[in-house]
Design a protein around this motif. Structure first.
Motif, short mmCIF file in Angstrom:
data_model
loop_
_atom_site.label_atom_id
_atom_site.label_comp_id
_atom_site.label_asym_id
_atom_site.label_seq_id
_atom_site.Cartn_x
_atom_site.Cartn_y
_atom_site.Cartn_z
N ASP A 242 -60.56 86.75 -1.82
CA ASP A 242 -61.71 87.53 -1.91
C ASP A 242 -61.88 88.16 -3.42
OD1 ASP A 242 -64.28 88.69 -0.88
OD2 ASP A 242 -63.16 90.63 -0.92
N GLY A 243 -61.61 87.03 -4.56
CA GLY A 243 -61.79 87.44 -5.65
C GLY A 243 -60.55 88.04 -6.19
N ILE A 244 -59.64 88.25 -5.58
CA ILE A 244 -58.14 88.92 -6.04
C ILE A 244 -57.17 87.87 -6.05
CG2 ILE A 244 -56.67 90.52 -5.59
CD1 ILE A 244 -59.27 91.65 -6.62
N SER A 245 -56.32 87.72 -6.90
CA SER A 245 -55.35 86.86 -7.14
C SER A 245 -54.31 87.01 -5.99
CB SER A 245 -54.40 87.27 -8.43
OG SER A 245 -53.26 86.55 -8.27
N LEU A 246 -53.90 86.03 -5.56
CA LEU A 246 -53.33 85.79 -3.98
C LEU A 246 -51.98 86.68 -4.02
CD1 LEU A 246 -52.67 84.97 -1.08
CD2 LEU A 246 -51.77 83.00 -2.23
N PRO A 247 -51.16 86.94 -5.34
CA PRO A 247 -50.00 87.49 -5.50
C PRO A 247 -50.29 89.00 -5.50
CG PRO A 247 -49.85 85.67 -6.96
CD PRO A 247 -51.33 85.46 -6.38
N ILE A 248 -51.33 89.43 -6.20
CA ILE A 248 -51.81 90.81 -6.04
C ILE A 248 -52.34 91.14 -4.76
CG2 ILE A 248 -53.60 92.39 -6.67
CD1 ILE A 248 -53.76 91.27 -9.36
N ALA A 249 -52.98 90.29 -3.92
CA ALA A 249 -52.96 90.59 -2.63
C ALA A 249 -52.11 90.69 -1.68
CB ALA A 249 -53.93 89.49 -2.08
N LEU A 250 -51.01 89.72 -1.80
CA LEU A 250 -49.72 90.00 -1.01
C LEU A 250 -49.05 91.21 -1.43
CD1 LEU A 250 -48.62 86.46 -1.29
CD2 LEU A 250 -49.54 87.59 0.93
N GLY A 251 -49.06 91.59 -2.52
CA GLY A 251 -48.43 92.85 -3.09
C GLY A 251 -49.06 94.06 -2.29
N LEU A 252 -50.31 94.03 -2.39
CA LEU A 252 -51.02 95.28 -1.73
C LEU A 252 -50.86 95.37 -0.35
CD1 LEU A 252 -54.66 94.90 -3.63
CD2 LEU A 252 -52.97 96.85 -3.93
N LEU A 253 -50.45 94.02 0.39
CA LEU A 253 -50.28 94.15 1.88
C LEU A 253 -48.86 94.84 1.97
CD1 LEU A 253 -52.06 91.00 2.94
CD2 LEU A 253 -53.18 93.27 3.36
N VAL A 254 -48.12 94.34 1.37
CA VAL A 254 -46.65 94.73 1.41
C VAL A 254 -46.47 96.18 1.06
CG1 VAL A 254 -44.37 94.34 0.41
CG2 VAL A 254 -45.60 92.48 1.05
N LEU B 207 -42.90 100.81 -1.94
CA LEU B 207 -42.43 100.71 -3.43
C LEU B 207 -42.31 99.53 -4.22
CD1 LEU B 207 -40.60 104.23 -3.65
CD2 LEU B 207 -43.12 103.76 -3.71
N TYR B 208 -41.31 98.71 -3.44
CA TYR B 208 -41.14 97.44 -4.13
C TYR B 208 -42.42 96.62 -4.12
CZ TYR B 208 -36.19 98.09 -3.32
OH TYR B 208 -34.98 98.77 -2.95
N GLY B 209 -43.30 96.58 -2.96
CA GLY B 209 -44.66 95.94 -3.36
C GLY B 209 -45.48 96.58 -4.37
N LEU B 210 -45.39 97.94 -4.58
CA LEU B 210 -46.01 98.68 -5.64
C LEU B 210 -45.87 98.06 -6.95
CD1 LEU B 210 -48.15 100.94 -6.55
CD2 LEU B 210 -45.98 102.36 -6.43
N LEU B 211 -44.59 98.10 -7.12
CA LEU B 211 -44.13 97.66 -8.41
C LEU B 211 -44.51 96.22 -8.53
CD1 LEU B 211 -40.61 99.27 -8.25
CD2 LEU B 211 -42.63 100.11 -9.62
N PHE B 212 -44.31 95.39 -7.74
CA PHE B 212 -44.63 93.78 -7.83
C PHE B 212 -46.16 93.89 -8.10
CE2 PHE B 212 -46.40 90.36 -5.71
CZ PHE B 212 -45.84 89.10 -6.53
N THR B 213 -46.88 94.54 -7.53
CA THR B 213 -48.43 94.41 -7.86
C THR B 213 -48.79 95.00 -9.14
OG1 THR B 213 -49.00 95.04 -5.51
CG2 THR B 213 -50.77 95.13 -6.90
N ILE B 214 -48.16 95.94 -9.78
CA ILE B 214 -48.26 96.32 -11.16
C ILE B 214 -47.84 95.31 -11.97
CG2 ILE B 214 -47.49 98.13 -12.42
CD1 ILE B 214 -47.48 100.12 -10.56
N VAL B 215 -46.85 94.47 -11.89
CA VAL B 215 -46.52 93.47 -12.70
C VAL B 215 -47.18 92.45 -12.73
CG1 VAL B 215 -44.71 92.03 -13.06
CG2 VAL B 215 -43.84 94.09 -12.36
N VAL B 216 -47.76 91.97 -11.52
CA VAL B 216 -48.93 91.04 -11.51
C VAL B 216 -50.06 91.18 -12.22
CG1 VAL B 216 -50.11 89.42 -9.79
CG2 VAL B 216 -47.71 89.84 -9.60
#
Length: 357
Positions: A50-62, A233-242
């Motif tokens: 939906d217009g968002i990078s898959l790694p970011i999408a996965l990070g948000l879901l986690v 929090l791991y998902g949050l940090l991963f999302t921020i990095v990506v």
């Protein structure tokens, strides 16, 4: 995250206590990676949801799943009947928030129309993702956060396109100001809501329902939840990095523009949070619900804002850059406000505090 009214920060886990450090490190790592690793942006953007990078999408879901698995869904009725919480939340999110961002964008960026439009889009996208993390870190009411986020999601689908038309075309026309357009469909917004809220919400609900049925509530809350909790929090940090890796080159290449965009954002987040917090306290809400009201009003749905800006104006547009700078400012500011909120907790009398397990 839990803690008593006094000395709460000292009682936190190492991961929670040094969260600002980890977030700052994640932001720097993402910016440097995006700047120095050739082709990284292309790889991260290759697959999108939906217009968002898959790694970011996965990070948000986690990031969202463990928090939504903590919600006691059988208590949601106590939230939906609290008019002191629901109506102010709707007013703050859908009347005051967009109007404030419109005013700040025009006052502080009168000579930068692309950035101004991008900020107005950010103001229209009410938060449905990261606010759950900020609320949980600040010991807010999880059930109230779930209800308010769901309510914002419904209004987002209904009102986003209309408000975009009003604040970018109609109101500027009335005031004799330059106008802009916004091409966004209700289905695009609905997809964003279904993906970034619907999936983790359903997963969290089913996890609690099935876990309690199989092992009981005591096991679920004392054994299972502590195991999955750190994943948020791991998902949050991963999302921020990506996220920052994707936009690292653009951000570091235009530092003065980033500063110009950051100023109205800083004012916006501060005013929305402080005003909402003061209102909650004034009407007698508990610490937990005051905190939830403040964070749900101050946060923004950056993934939707970025997706809309890119789809309408292009990935290299000033509007898209303004959307990207949104989380660059929002993340550290709202993390700081988590600690401000925890420090203010002692000002609430025990009779007014609803303990959130």
């Amino acid at each position: 995250m839990t803690g008593p009214d006094t000395g709460v920060v000292g009682k936190l886990s190492t991961l929670d206590r040094f969260l600002p450090v980890w977030i700052a490190a994640a932001m720097v790592a993402g910016l440097l990676a995006g700047r120095w690793i050739p082709g990284l942006n292309t790889v991260l953007s290759a697959v999108q949801v939906d217009g968002i990078s898959l790694p970011i999408a996965l990070g948000l879901l986690v990031m969202m799943y463990p928090v939504l698995a903590k919600v006691r869904y059988d208590r949601l009725g106590t939230v939906t009947g609290d008019r002191r919480l629901l109506w102010p939340s709707l007013v703050l999110n859908w009347l005051i928030g967009p109007a404030l961002m419109f005013a700040l964008a025009w006052l502080l960026l009168p000579d930068l129309p692309e950035y101004r439009t991008g900020l107005i889009i950010v103001g229209l996208a009410r938060c449905i993702a990261m606010v759950i993390i900020w609320n949980d870190l600040a010991c807010g009411d999880r059930e109230a956060a779930a209800v308010l986020v769901a309510l914002n999601s419904v209004f987002q689908v209904i009102a986003f396109g209309f408000l975009g038309w009003f604040y970018l075309a109609v109101l500027p026309g009335w005031l004799g100001l330059p106008q802009a357009g916004l091409a966004v469909s209700g289905w695009q917004i609905a997809k964003s809501v279904l993906i970034f809220l619907g999936i983790p919400l359903l997963a969290g609900y089913l996890t609690r329902r099935l876990g309690e049925r199989a092992k009981g509530r005591a096991w679920y809350e004392t054994r299972f939840l502590p195991r999955i909790g750190p994943a948020a929090l791991y998902g949050l940090l991963f999302t921020i990095v990506v996220l920052f890796a994707l936009q690292g080159e653009q951000i570091t290449a235009r530092p003065l523009d980033v500063v110009r965009i950051a100023v109205p954002l800083l004012v916006y987040f501060g005013l929305m949070w402080a005003g909402s917090y003061a209102f909650g306290r004034a009407v007698g809400l508990s610490y937990e619900r005051t905190t939830t009201l403040a964070f749900t009003a101050a946060g923004n749905n950056f993934e939707l804002a970025i997706a809309v800006a890119i789809a309408t104006f292009g990935a290299t547009s000033g509007q898209a850059l303004a959307g990207v700078v949104g989380p660059l400012i929002e993340v550290p500011v709202l993390v700081a406000l988590v600690y401000v909120s925890l420090a203010l907790r002692r000002r609430f009398t025990p009779a007014r505090v609803e303990v959130t397990p």
